[in-house]
Design a protein around this motif. Sequence first.
Motif, PDB file in Angstrom:
ATOM      1  N   UNK A 134      10.185   4.809 -11.955  1.00  0.00           N
ATOM      2  CA  UNK A 134       8.959   4.573 -12.059  1.00  0.00           C
ATOM      3  C   UNK A 134       8.543   3.366 -12.360  1.00  0.00           C
ATOM      4  N   UNK A 135       9.361   2.731 -13.399  1.00  0.00           N
ATOM      5  CA  UNK A 135       9.259   1.218 -13.869  1.00  0.00           C
ATOM      6  C   UNK A 135       9.329   0.374 -12.726  1.00  0.00           C
ATOM      7  N   UNK A 136      10.468   0.704 -12.181  1.00  0.00           N
ATOM      8  CA  UNK A 136      10.826  -0.273 -11.140  1.00  0.00           C
ATOM      9  C   UNK A 136       9.655  -0.257  -9.931  1.00  0.00           C
ATOM     10  N   UNK A 137       9.227   0.921  -9.820  1.00  0.00           N
ATOM     11  CA  UNK A 137       8.326   1.015  -8.485  1.00  0.00           C
ATOM     12  C   UNK A 137       6.956   0.194  -8.888  1.00  0.00           C
ATOM     13  N   UNK A 138       6.607   0.317 -10.140  1.00  0.00           N
ATOM     14  CA  UNK A 138       5.196  -0.620 -10.471  1.00  0.00           C
ATOM     15  C   UNK A 138       5.777  -2.024 -10.797  1.00  0.00           C
ATOM     16  N   UNK A 139       6.896  -2.386 -11.049  1.00  0.00           N
ATOM     17  CA  UNK A 139       7.188  -3.758 -10.866  1.00  0.00           C
ATOM     18  C   UNK A 139       7.286  -4.306  -9.501  1.00  0.00           C
ATOM     19  N   UNK A 140       8.021  -3.595  -8.763  1.00  0.00           N
ATOM     20  CA  UNK A 140       7.782  -3.816  -7.190  1.00  0.00           C
ATOM     21  C   UNK A 140       6.460  -3.923  -6.572  1.00  0.00           C
ATOM     22  N   UNK A 141       5.528  -3.159  -7.098  1.00  0.00           N
ATOM     23  CA  UNK A 141       4.391  -3.122  -6.625  1.00  0.00           C
ATOM     24  C   UNK A 141       3.471  -4.626  -7.147  1.00  0.00           C
ATOM     25  N   UNK A 142       3.704  -4.532  -8.206  1.00  0.00           N
ATOM     26  CA  UNK A 142       3.104  -6.173  -8.560  1.00  0.00           C
ATOM     27  C   UNK A 142       3.681  -7.295  -7.940  1.00  0.00           C
ATOM     28  N   UNK A 143       4.872  -7.489  -7.967  1.00  0.00           N
ATOM     29  CA  UNK A 143       5.602  -8.437  -7.313  1.00  0.00           C
ATOM     30  C   UNK A 143       5.328  -8.527  -5.528  1.00  0.00           C
ATOM     31  N   UNK A 144       5.149  -7.710  -4.972  1.00  0.00           N
ATOM     32  CA  UNK A 144       4.708  -7.470  -3.586  1.00  0.00           C
ATOM     33  C   UNK A 144       3.222  -8.209  -3.716  1.00  0.00           C
ATOM     34  N   UNK A 145       2.301  -7.863  -4.434  1.00  0.00           N
ATOM     35  CA  UNK A 145       1.031  -8.194  -4.508  1.00  0.00           C
ATOM     36  C   UNK A 145       1.081  -9.885  -4.430  1.00  0.00           C
ATOM     37  N   UNK A 146       1.801 -10.467  -5.070  1.00  0.00           N
ATOM     38  CA  UNK A 146       1.849 -11.864  -5.357  1.00  0.00           C
ATOM     39  C   UNK A 146       2.302 -12.330  -3.983  1.00  0.00           C
ATOM     40  N   UNK A 147       3.409 -11.688  -3.476  1.00  0.00           N
ATOM     41  CA  UNK A 147       3.772 -12.511  -2.091  1.00  0.00           C
ATOM     42  C   UNK A 147       2.741 -12.212  -1.002  1.00  0.00           C
ATOM     43  N   UNK A 148       2.054 -11.089  -1.247  1.00  0.00           N
ATOM     44  CA  UNK A 148       1.047 -10.819  -0.234  1.00  0.00           C
ATOM     45  C   UNK A 148      -0.210 -12.027  -0.072  1.00  0.00           C
ATOM     46  N   UNK A 149      -0.405 -12.216  -1.454  1.00  0.00           N
ATOM     47  CA  UNK A 149      -1.530 -13.368  -1.655  1.00  0.00           C
ATOM     48  C   UNK A 149      -0.842 -14.872  -1.214  1.00  0.00           C
ATOM     49  N   UNK A 150       0.407 -14.931  -1.477  1.00  0.00           N
ATOM     50  CA  UNK A 150       0.897 -16.160  -1.065  1.00  0.00           C
ATOM     51  C   UNK A 150       0.801 -16.403   0.343  1.00  0.00           C
ATOM     52  N   UNK A 151       1.513 -15.453   1.247  1.00  0.00           N
ATOM     53  CA  UNK A 151       1.454 -15.536   2.489  1.00  0.00           C
ATOM     54  C   UNK A 151      -0.119 -15.432   3.083  1.00  0.00           C
ATOM     55  N   UNK A 152      -1.100 -14.769   2.434  1.00  0.00           N
ATOM     56  CA  UNK A 152      -2.442 -14.811   2.873  1.00  0.00           C
ATOM     57  C   UNK A 152      -3.042 -16.183   2.879  1.00  0.00           C
ATOM     58  N   UNK A 153      -2.825 -16.641   1.962  1.00  0.00           N
ATOM     59  CA  UNK A 153      -3.265 -17.948   1.465  1.00  0.00           C
ATOM     60  C   UNK A 153      -2.566 -18.896   2.304  1.00  0.00           C
ATOM     61  N   UNK A 154      -1.558 -19.077   2.661  1.00  0.00           N
ATOM     62  CA  UNK A 154      -0.619 -19.773   3.841  1.00  0.00           C
ATOM     63  C   UNK A 154      -1.411 -19.665   5.020  1.00  0.00           C
ATOM     64  N   UNK A 155      -1.575 -18.313   5.296  1.00  0.00           N
ATOM     65  CA  UNK A 155      -2.200 -17.895   6.748  1.00  0.00           C
ATOM     66  C   UNK A 155      -3.756 -18.574   6.779  1.00  0.00           C
TER      67      UNK A 155
ATOM     68  N   UNK B 155       0.833  -1.278   0.074  1.00  0.00           N
ATOM     69  CA  UNK B 155      -0.036   0.023   0.068  1.00  0.00           C
ATOM     70  C   UNK B 155       0.807   1.010  -0.049  1.00  0.00           C
ATOM     71  N   UNK B 156       2.033   1.391   0.643  1.00  0.00           N
ATOM     72  CA  UNK B 156       2.864   2.312   0.730  1.00  0.00           C
ATOM     73  C   UNK B 156       3.559   2.746  -0.600  1.00  0.00           C
ATOM     74  N   UNK B 157       3.868   1.689  -1.335  1.00  0.00           N
ATOM     75  CA  UNK B 157       4.239   1.643  -2.627  1.00  0.00           C
ATOM     76  C   UNK B 157       3.076   2.254  -3.736  1.00  0.00           C
ATOM     77  N   UNK B 158       1.926   1.804  -3.346  1.00  0.00           N
ATOM     78  CA  UNK B 158       0.936   2.110  -4.226  1.00  0.00           C
ATOM     79  C   UNK B 158       0.547   3.725  -3.818  1.00  0.00           C
ATOM     80  N   UNK B 159       0.730   4.083  -2.816  1.00  0.00           N
ATOM     81  CA  UNK B 159       0.537   5.725  -2.602  1.00  0.00           C
ATOM     82  C   UNK B 159       1.734   6.352  -3.073  1.00  0.00           C
ATOM     83  N   UNK B 160       2.784   5.867  -3.207  1.00  0.00           N
ATOM     84  CA  UNK B 160       3.979   6.600  -3.859  1.00  0.00           C
ATOM     85  C   UNK B 160       3.785   6.587  -5.257  1.00  0.00           C
ATOM     86  N   UNK B 161       3.311   5.543  -5.724  1.00  0.00           N
ATOM     87  CA  UNK B 161       2.954   5.323  -7.216  1.00  0.00           C
ATOM     88  C   UNK B 161       1.830   6.526  -7.698  1.00  0.00           C
ATOM     89  N   UNK B 162       1.107   6.505  -6.846  1.00  0.00           N
ATOM     90  CA  UNK B 162      -0.049   7.656  -7.183  1.00  0.00           C
ATOM     91  C   UNK B 162       0.022   9.063  -6.604  1.00  0.00           C
TER      92      UNK B 162
END
Lengths: 444, 262
Positions: free
Chosen positions: B89-110, B70-77
């Motif tokens: 900006x390209x790195x920021x958007x890539x990091x934002x997308x990659x982070x979302x994948x890991x959030x999903x993985x750990x949430x599913x595990x949880x 979310x912090x990265x999303x706020x920075x992006x906008x």
Amino acid sequence: MNHLHLAHPHADVPATTPLAAGAVRMLDGSAVLPLHDAEQLTGVTVHDLAAHRALFGPRRSYLGHAADTLLADMDAVELSGRGGGHFPTAAKWRSVARAGAGGTVVANAAEGEPAIAKDAVLLLTRPHLVLDGLAAAVEVLGAREGVVWLHDGAWASARSVTRALEERRHAGELDPPIRIMLAPARYLSGEATGIIRTLEGGPTLPRWVADPARPWSAGERPVLVNNAETLARAALLGHVGAAAYAPTSLLTVVSDTYRVVVEAGPDETFGQVLARSWRSPDGQAPVAALLGGYGGSWVRWEHLAPLPVSNPALKPFGLSVGAGLLGPLPQRVCGLEESGRILRYLAGQSAKQCGPCVFGLPAVADLVDRLVEGRLGRRDKHTLDTYVREISGRGACRHPDGALRMLSTALTVFADDVARHKHGRSCDAPLHSVLPIPADPEEA
Amino acid sequence: MSRERMDQKAIDARSVTMATGLVLLVTASAFVTSWLIGLGVQRVAGDKMAPWILGRSAGVTSYLLLVALVLLGLVLSHPARARIAWPSSATRIRAHISLSVFVLVFTVLHIVVLATDKYANVGWWGAFLPMGSQYRPLPVTLGVIGFYAGMAAGLTAALAGRIARRVWWPVHKVAIVSLILVWLHGVLAGIDTPALLAMYVGTGALVVGVAFSRYTAVSHRDQAEDLADVRATELSGRRADTAPRAVVYSDDILGSDSRRSS
């Protein structure tokens, strides 16, 4: 990144074409005026209504077949829009006429370009030529009214047009209704789609149009926006006919403390124009010149000097008279820094509506600042090229395109300065800047 | 060789270096992760608490990744995003997308671990239906709804470029609702040590601060509105009797100093 086919010293230089004997010019001299306003203009006789009518006779009515004659004459002399776009005027009029009667014709004299003063000179010295042209356009198109579009603060022009309208009313001239409007004092206030938006009740900001070659309103009440010089030329053409019409250009030449508006014809080269209108601070020829406007092109002076002042002759070289700026850069001024200042100004003048312009232009200006300061890395160079490539053509109006054209040509023309700055060595020439930039009212 | 080709060669060389570096980094992190997991398994092997510990640590990890996302999303906008030079900006958007994948993985595990853990008393109903949990129904429900909100934010963003921005962008903004719910979920169900409380307070304050900066900064839309407020005015002359009223008069023409400057 540079798409211009710049004149090469060995390329064939087009010859100048002599004007027809007895050709009628618009001005009887060169107008000299200060850098920042149009008060205290000298060098051109002011034609009041009596002088104007003595020269050209009564205003002609274009309510009948005379309209076809005028349009045919406009085709014959290839009259084109002098706001900078050089779109064929007759084609524009015909297209607006097809959109229907009852609209508005705008004489656009809001010269947002800080250096250019040709429209101000016309309104101050030849107001009746502009008003004749405006009335002619209203009649040819069956429009309802005419508007003289000035920018807030252009008081000399506003006084002159007000006085001219009074003169015509007292003389009992049969003019269509004409009113004066003051646009916000901004670079983009003269942009055609913004003017149309204003007349439709909206803000004076550019808007996106489906076809950039047709920037006129085709709603129920069509709006035709023509540059004041274009309308003055239409009037002159109507008065003297195609045979005696002189296809000249009004150039604003910027010296260190004043500007000169010259009427240059295809019988003259840029070198000859400069010789009679520019004061060199060091007695030497300039390094280069900014041609057209702040969104125009930098050209090396040895390439530009032998070319005739004629848009058809310039076109093969990717150049255009544009809105008529001729901004020579003296030997001792750094072209890169000068371009950086202009780019920063243009970035600040964005209408803040489109992302590529709002974010792109300041980002590019930042990179150019880093280049000037010698802090531009290889990666930044790549980013700069990418930005220039990706921003162009993506705004609603042409503002970012012009700014980036100016920058692209600067990076080529001032390649030596660029190389010096890149290696951290300061340029040996940054004496002073030459092209005027208005003070930011918010900083003052 | 032209300068452009030399530049191209330099760029190629740089991307090779970057790719090599990335591979080494991933390999190293894989070793470290395996080592940590091994350490964890050794610690809790045979322990009845193992799923509970795993579920909770996955939850905390997922929360921290969501905060970063979310912090990265706020920075992006952020209206001032063009001024941020690094990361690009390209790195920021890539990091934002990659982070979302890991959030999903750990949430599913949880979710999976706690839903299958009999001891936790949450169950599959509790993991997916509001108020379906025997264990602390309200906090768990907040987490469940937060998960759905996060999924909505992620799925709409995955469709970005394929569907209109005006469709996906407002839905994407429910990400902030997701974070608020997940934060409450964590605070209500997961602060059994002062360290966790400090973590939730600290990260919450950080997000609020960045969001405040993002939403109070002058955006280009505000600036365009300010420009639009300066209207053209009528000076003089005769207007056509039946012409429509074309100009909106505004007192604001002289009020530029009263407006926000930027």
